[in-house]
Scaffold this motif. Sequence first.
Motif, PDB file in Angstrom:
ATOM      1  N   LYS A   4       0.835  -1.191   0.000  1.00 36.61           N
ATOM      2  CA  LYS A   4       0.000   0.000   0.000  1.00 36.61           C
ATOM      3  C   LYS A   4       0.875   1.248   0.000  1.00 36.61           C
ATOM      4  CE  LYS A   4      -4.127  -1.853   2.256  1.00 36.61           C
ATOM      5  NZ  LYS A   4      -5.057  -1.732   3.404  1.00 36.61           N
ATOM      6  N   GLY A   5       0.468   2.240  -0.772  1.00 32.73           N
ATOM      7  CA  GLY A   5       1.202   3.496  -0.826  1.00 32.73           C
ATOM      8  C   GLY A   5       2.284   3.522  -1.888  1.00 32.73           C
ATOM      9  N   ILE A   6       2.609   2.378  -2.490  1.00 27.71           N
ATOM     10  CA  ILE A   6       3.614   2.360  -3.535  1.00 27.71           C
ATOM     11  C   ILE A   6       3.065   3.017  -4.798  1.00 27.71           C
ATOM     12  CG2 ILE A   6       2.949   0.127  -4.522  1.00 27.71           C
ATOM     13  CD1 ILE A   6       5.931  -0.467  -4.922  1.00 27.71           C
ATOM     14  N   ASN A   7       3.937   3.657  -5.542  1.00 31.83           N
ATOM     15  CA  ASN A   7       3.534   4.267  -6.809  1.00 31.83           C
ATOM     16  C   ASN A   7       3.378   3.165  -7.854  1.00 31.83           C
ATOM     17  OD1 ASN A   7       3.038   5.875  -9.017  1.00 31.83           O
ATOM     18  ND2 ASN A   7       5.132   6.682  -9.157  1.00 31.83           N
ATOM     19  N   LEU A   8       2.125   2.833  -8.161  1.00 32.78           N
ATOM     20  CA  LEU A   8       1.859   1.721  -9.081  1.00 32.78           C
ATOM     21  C   LEU A   8       2.209   2.051 -10.515  1.00 32.78           C
ATOM     22  CD1 LEU A   8      -1.613   0.615  -7.666  1.00 32.78           C
ATOM     23  CD2 LEU A   8       0.543  -0.635  -7.479  1.00 32.78           C
ATOM     24  N   GLY A   9       2.158   3.347 -10.877  1.00 31.71           N
ATOM     25  CA  GLY A   9       2.315   3.699 -12.275  1.00 31.71           C
ATOM     26  C   GLY A   9       1.131   3.175 -13.068  1.00 31.71           C
ATOM     27  N   PHE A  10       1.325   2.992 -14.367  1.00 36.58           N
ATOM     28  CA  PHE A  10       0.235   2.487 -15.200  1.00 36.58           C
ATOM     29  C   PHE A  10       0.735   1.384 -16.115  1.00 36.58           C
ATOM     30  CE2 PHE A  10      -2.587   2.301 -18.817  1.00 36.58           C
ATOM     31  CZ  PHE A  10      -3.835   2.320 -18.207  1.00 36.58           C
ATOM     32  N   PRO A  12      -2.912  -3.811 -11.788  1.00 35.17           N
ATOM     33  CA  PRO A  12      -3.216  -2.788 -10.781  1.00 35.17           C
ATOM     34  C   PRO A  12      -2.466  -1.505 -11.120  1.00 35.17           C
ATOM     35  CG  PRO A  12      -1.711  -4.416  -9.881  1.00 35.17           C
ATOM     36  CD  PRO A  12      -2.117  -4.917 -11.227  1.00 35.17           C
ATOM     37  N   SER A  13      -3.202  -0.412 -11.204  1.00 40.98           N
ATOM     38  CA  SER A  13      -2.607   0.827 -11.720  1.00 40.98           C
ATOM     39  C   SER A  13      -3.012   2.033 -10.889  1.00 40.98           C
ATOM     40  CB  SER A  13      -3.048   1.049 -13.175  1.00 40.98           C
ATOM     41  OG  SER A  13      -2.604  -0.024 -13.997  1.00 40.98           O
ATOM     42  N   GLY A  14      -2.122   3.000 -10.878  1.00 44.44           N
ATOM     43  CA  GLY A  14      -2.414   4.277 -10.264  1.00 44.44           C
ATOM     44  C   GLY A  14      -2.851   5.263 -11.328  1.00 44.44           C
ATOM     45  N   SER A  15      -2.547   6.527 -11.125  1.00 43.13           N
ATOM     46  CA  SER A  15      -2.906   7.554 -12.083  1.00 43.13           C
ATOM     47  C   SER A  15      -2.141   7.358 -13.389  1.00 43.13           C
ATOM     48  CB  SER A  15      -2.608   8.942 -11.508  1.00 43.13           C
ATOM     49  OG  SER A  15      -2.833   9.953 -12.468  1.00 43.13           O
ATOM     50  N   TYR A  16      -2.823   7.588 -14.521  1.00 44.92           N
ATOM     51  CA  TYR A  16      -2.185   7.457 -15.834  1.00 44.92           C
ATOM     52  C   TYR A  16      -1.041   8.451 -15.972  1.00 44.92           C
ATOM     53  CZ  TYR A  16      -1.779   7.104 -20.928  1.00 44.92           C
ATOM     54  OH  TYR A  16      -1.313   6.915 -22.198  1.00 44.92           O
ATOM     55  N   TYR A  17      -1.281   9.683 -15.497  1.00 41.56           N
ATOM     56  CA  TYR A  17      -0.236  10.701 -15.481  1.00 41.56           C
ATOM     57  C   TYR A  17       0.353  10.777 -14.079  1.00 41.56           C
ATOM     58  CZ  TYR A  17      -2.104  12.192 -19.990  1.00 41.56           C
ATOM     59  OH  TYR A  17      -2.524  12.226 -21.292  1.00 41.56           O
ATOM     60  N   LYS A  18       1.674  10.879 -13.985  1.00 43.48           N
ATOM     61  CA  LYS A  18       2.331  10.830 -12.684  1.00 43.48           C
ATOM     62  C   LYS A  18       1.919  11.981 -11.780  1.00 43.48           C
ATOM     63  CE  LYS A  18       6.549  13.186 -14.338  1.00 43.48           C
ATOM     64  NZ  LYS A  18       8.025  13.071 -14.463  1.00 43.48           N
TER      65      LYS A  18
END
Length: 354
Positions: A17-23, A163-169
């Motif tokens: 949790k909290g890691i930058n998943l990227g896309f 599993p992905s975070g925001s498309y733009y950093k």
Amino acid sequence: MNIKVTLSSNKKTKPSKGINLGFGKIFTDHMFTMKYTDGIGWHDPEIKPYQTINLDPACMVFHYAQEVFEGLKAYRGEGNKTMLFRPEANAKRMYDSCKRLCIPPVEIEDFCQAVEELVKVDADWIPEEDGSSLYIRPFIIATDEFLGVHPSKTYLFVIILSPSGSYYKNGLEPVNIWIEDSYVRAIRGGIGFAKTGGNYAASLIGQQKAEKEGYAQVLWLDGIEHKYIEEVGAMNIFFKINGTLITPELNGSILPGITRDTIIKLARCLGYRVEERRISVEEIIGACKRGELEEIFGTGTAAVISPVGKIRYKEENFIINNHEIGEVSQKLFDLISDIQHGRVKDEWGFTKSI
């Protein structure tokens, strides 16, 4: 479909949790596959451990680009529910893309069942952080081992999850876009409306050109007159001019975005005037110079909404809304996000709990 399920005995370590998943960089434990054989149809649907695909070098997808793909998301909803957003719309668009690429389409019900069953198997991969989701990538490739320009007789349908975070950093921070007036991405009568890799391959040179100049995306013009706005490389586009939202009409060379369609429906429900029509780059620049261009934002599954803070056309740069996210962009992003996560009542029937 009767889907065979083989669970992985060697589970991957899930991101903390909290890691930058990227896309699109991390993939789950399982995948879905189904084969097509001429004379038999689609067969052998299976969920199995995520693994490489072995293909002959002569497979037609490598030589003639006969393939289509989709993109949708699963969300962690209220009460730990697993939520899908408009999967039937993605299934219908893949069906239409298949028709254009001479690929035997997967039936809408089968597409949705495959997505649902795979997401259920890997539901514990859905991240919980705000702005995160489980990205779902279905695709179909031609697998005939033959060098000849005609439709393949065999295909492979695959679904993978990421599993992905925001498309733009930088999340909802406005991006800068380059209006390309030399290269073209698609043309009416071609494959611009289909979600197929060839459209994205055609966009790479413009994207590379834009990035060298410090721009995040390319805004493409029509392929005939180089005059009318079409779409951004990874998104549809909206302009707010004197209170009215305007987006290019679907004309056969523009991807019929599901987020685009969602925005139109929601904006009209919120009381905004929305126009789908041809809009020229000269109209946009003129509105900008007169102070009438209030907001620009892109829409797509990956980013949902991406506000635009600066555009460049030829040698001129124009700052949009002081390079800040606009009121309408923020309102629509918040509403879609709340619907996707089940935080507000879905009055439109967009979501499905599985």
